[in-house]
Design an enzyme around this catalytic site. Sequence first.
Site, PDB file in Angstrom:
ATOM      1  N   GLU A 154       0.789  -1.219   0.000  1.00  0.00           N
ATOM      2  CA  GLU A 154       0.000   0.000   0.000  1.00  0.00           C
ATOM      3  C   GLU A 154       0.832   1.285   0.000  1.00  0.00           C
ATOM      4  O   GLU A 154       0.417   2.270  -0.589  1.00  0.00           O
ATOM      5  CB  GLU A 154      -0.944   0.006   1.214  1.00  0.00           C
ATOM      6  CG  GLU A 154      -1.954  -1.119   1.211  1.00  0.00           C
ATOM      7  CD  GLU A 154      -2.833  -1.108  -0.030  1.00  0.00           C
ATOM      8  OE1 GLU A 154      -3.337  -0.020  -0.386  1.00  0.00           O
ATOM      9  OE2 GLU A 154      -2.997  -2.175  -0.647  1.00  0.00           O
ATOM     10  N   SER A 426     -59.953 -11.646   8.375  1.00  0.00           N
ATOM     11  CA  SER A 426     -60.787 -11.823   9.567  1.00  0.00           C
ATOM     12  C   SER A 426     -59.996 -11.852  10.860  1.00  0.00           C
ATOM     13  O   SER A 426     -60.594 -11.760  11.940  1.00  0.00           O
ATOM     14  CB  SER A 426     -61.606 -13.108   9.435  1.00  0.00           C
ATOM     15  OG  SER A 426     -62.560 -12.974   8.404  1.00  0.00           O
TER      16      SER A 426
END
Length: 741
Positions: A154, A426
Amino acid sequence: MNKGSSPPDGTAPETPKTPVGTPPKGGRFKAGLLSADAWVDTALWRLASGLRHAIESYSAWLRRFRVRGAGRVAAELASDGVTFGLLGLVLMLTLAQDAIDKTARADWRTTEDFSVAFLDRFGNEIGHRGILLNDTVPLEEIPDHLIKAALATEDRRFFHHFGIDVVGTFRAMMENVRARTVVQGGSSLTQQLAKNLFLTNERTLERKINEAFLALWLEMNLSKREILKLYLDRAYMGGGTFGVAAASEFYFAKNVRELSLSEAAMLAGLFKAPSKYAPHINLPAARARANEVLTNMVQAGFMTEGQVIGARRNPAVAVDRSRDRSPDHFLDYAFDRLKELAREYPALANDRILTVRTSLDPGLQRQAERAILDTLRQQGNRYRVGEGAVTVVVPETGAVRAMVGGKDYGTSQFNRAVDALRQPGSSFKPFVYITAFMNGYSPRSVVPDAPINIGGWSPRNYGRSYRGPVTLKLALTKSINTIPVRLSQALGRDKIVENAHAMGINSELKITRALPLGVAEVTVLDMTAAYGSFASGGLKVVPTPILEVKNSQGETVYELSRHRRAPERVFPAEKAAEMNDVLVNVVEAGTGRRARVPGVTAAGKTGTTQAYRDAWFVGYTGNYVAAVWFGNDDFSTTARMTGGSLPAMTWQAIMEYAHKGVELKPMPGVDRPPQPAEALVVGDEAGSGAGRPRLLREQSITVLEEIGARLDAIGKRADLPDGGPGGNRGSGQDGVESITQ
C-alpha cells in the site's frame, strides 16, 4: 415719453435706496454654494494630480528593474504562476471546508458504526451485525510480517513522506499512462486512512482535495505509528470485517498474533479490493493476490525470496463459511432495534463494540424455520403460495423467541415478519369485538346476521347465507362478516382504530367501511404484539429482541429487566377474559380447529383476505403468542388457501414443539382444563409420545375437509346457538371477505 409711466405731477419716479456693500437678497446662499463647488473642484484636481505623480514615480522606479529576453519570459511566468496559485489555493480551501469541519468531531478516532456480537437467550453466539471490528490489539503485538506486507503493498514510502507521497503519486501516474489504464493507486496510506475515517468512496475531485487536506491534518496531529495502527484497525477487509484483527478471526479463525506469513499476505491483499479477493468467496483469486503481495515484499527489500518461498508453496486456507446458518431475519431486526435503543439510551452509543444477549430460543427458532419450509415444500405448489413468515413472542415480557421473515434469506433479505404490510382479513375482527366488549356488549349479546347496505356497499358471508340473530361468541367463532360491520356502525370505526393502535398495531389504519373485515395493512409482528394483549390479560405487549447489552469492557449498559417500562393496561382484565373465552372457542369449535395443540389451551383467529391473497393464523396460549402468515410477494392469488389451512397447521406445529417440557401457564380468564392429548392425536402421531410433530398428509387434509363440510351442513339444519361443530358454513368458513362495491 410715455405719459402712462409718469406720476401725475410730471416728476420722475423715485428708486428704492439700498445700503452700499449689502448683497442682493439670496446672494449669501449662492455665494456659499459657489465656494463649496470651488473647494471640491480644487480638491479633486489636487488628488488626481497627486495620484498621477505617484504613478509616474512608481513607473519610473519600476523601470529600473525592467528585464528583457529570457528573463522577461521567466518573470512573466512566475508572476502568472503566483496569481493562479493563489486563486487555486482559495478554491481548494473553499472545497476543503467540509473536510476541515469533519475534524472538529471529538470522537473522530472511533467508528460511527456498531460492531455487535449477538448471543441467544442462553449466552451462545448466533451471529454478528454491523462491522466486525477488533481494535484492542496493540501495534507491537501485530506480527511484523503483516505490517511489512501492508506497507509493501500500500505505501512503501510511508515513513518518509508528509502524508502525500509526491514521488509515489508521480510513479503511479507514469505506470498508468504506460499501461493506458489504472494499474496503480496514488493515494498514500495516510490518505486512505483519511478516507476511511472521514469520507466516502465516491470518486470526485472534491473528495480527493478533502482527502489531501485531511491527510496533512492527520500527519500534523498523529505520529506515524498511530496512523499505521488506525489504518490496520479501520481498513475494510471484506465479509463485513474492519481491521486486520477482525479479519483474522473471520477468515482464519485465529488471533491476529498467530498469523503465518501466507495468511498475512492474503490479508494484505484485501486492502485493494476486499470484495474481489475475499478468500471465502474466491479463494483462487485471493491466493493469486497473496502471491503478488509476497513479490511486493521482496521488491521493497523487506524480505528475501528465500524467506517467502515457504509461503508461496503453502498458501493460506480460509475457513469455510458456506455452511454458516444463523437466524438472519431475526438478527436484522435485533440490530435495527439496537440502533433505536442507542438513540433512547445514549450510554449504548458511547462504545460501538457491543455484545447483545437476545431473547432468541434457538430450538424454537429452528422449529419455526422448519415448519415454514416444510409447509411450503409440501403444500406450496398445491396452494400456489411462495412465502411465509412467523413471529413468536412471550406475553409477559414481549421477548421475541423466534422470527422467520421468509423461506430463504440468501435469496431475499426482506423481512416479511417486520416490514411487509399485508391485509389481515378476519384476524382483524377481534379488535372490533374487544371494542364492543368495552362499550357495553358481551359474548352473550345478540346481533342479527342479516344483509346490510352502507352507501351501496353490501358485505356478504362466506356461504352467501345468513343465520339471523346470533350471539357475538358464535359470530366470531364462525367468522360471520355482517356482525362486525354492524358493530362498527354502532360503535364508530374510529374507536376500533384507536383500540388497535393501543394494542400494538403501528401501521396506518384507514377508516373505511370494510375496515372491520380486515381491509387494512398490518405487519406480522404487530399482529403478534396486539394479540399479546389478550394473552397478558389486557396489558400492552411491546416486542423486544434484546435482553442485555454489554460494552467492549464487559460492563452491562442496558438490561431489559431494569430499563423496561411498566406495562400499560389497554383494556380491563375481565374484558380480556371474555375475549379469551371466545377465541378459545374459535380454536376448539370454529375456523381454527387445525391449530389445536394436544394438552394445551389455545386461542386464536384465522384470517383470509379477498381473492385469497393472504392467509393468517394469529393465536396464543398462556406461554406464547404467535402469528403465521402465508402469501406471495407480488400479491398474486393463491389456490383458495385459507387461514384455517396452512397457517393454522404451521402454528400448531410450532406451538406443539414450544410447549414440550415447559410448565403450562394458565390463560387469563379461561377456567376450563386443557383438552386431553389423546383426543386430539391424528393418524400416525398416535402413541408416538415424542419427536417433532408432523404436518398432516394431503389425503388426510382432504378427508377432514369433507367431514367438516358434512358437519357444517348438519349444523346448518340444527342451527346450534353455541357455535359448536355443526356451525353454518354460510357464516364464513374462514371469514373470507366477499365485498361488492
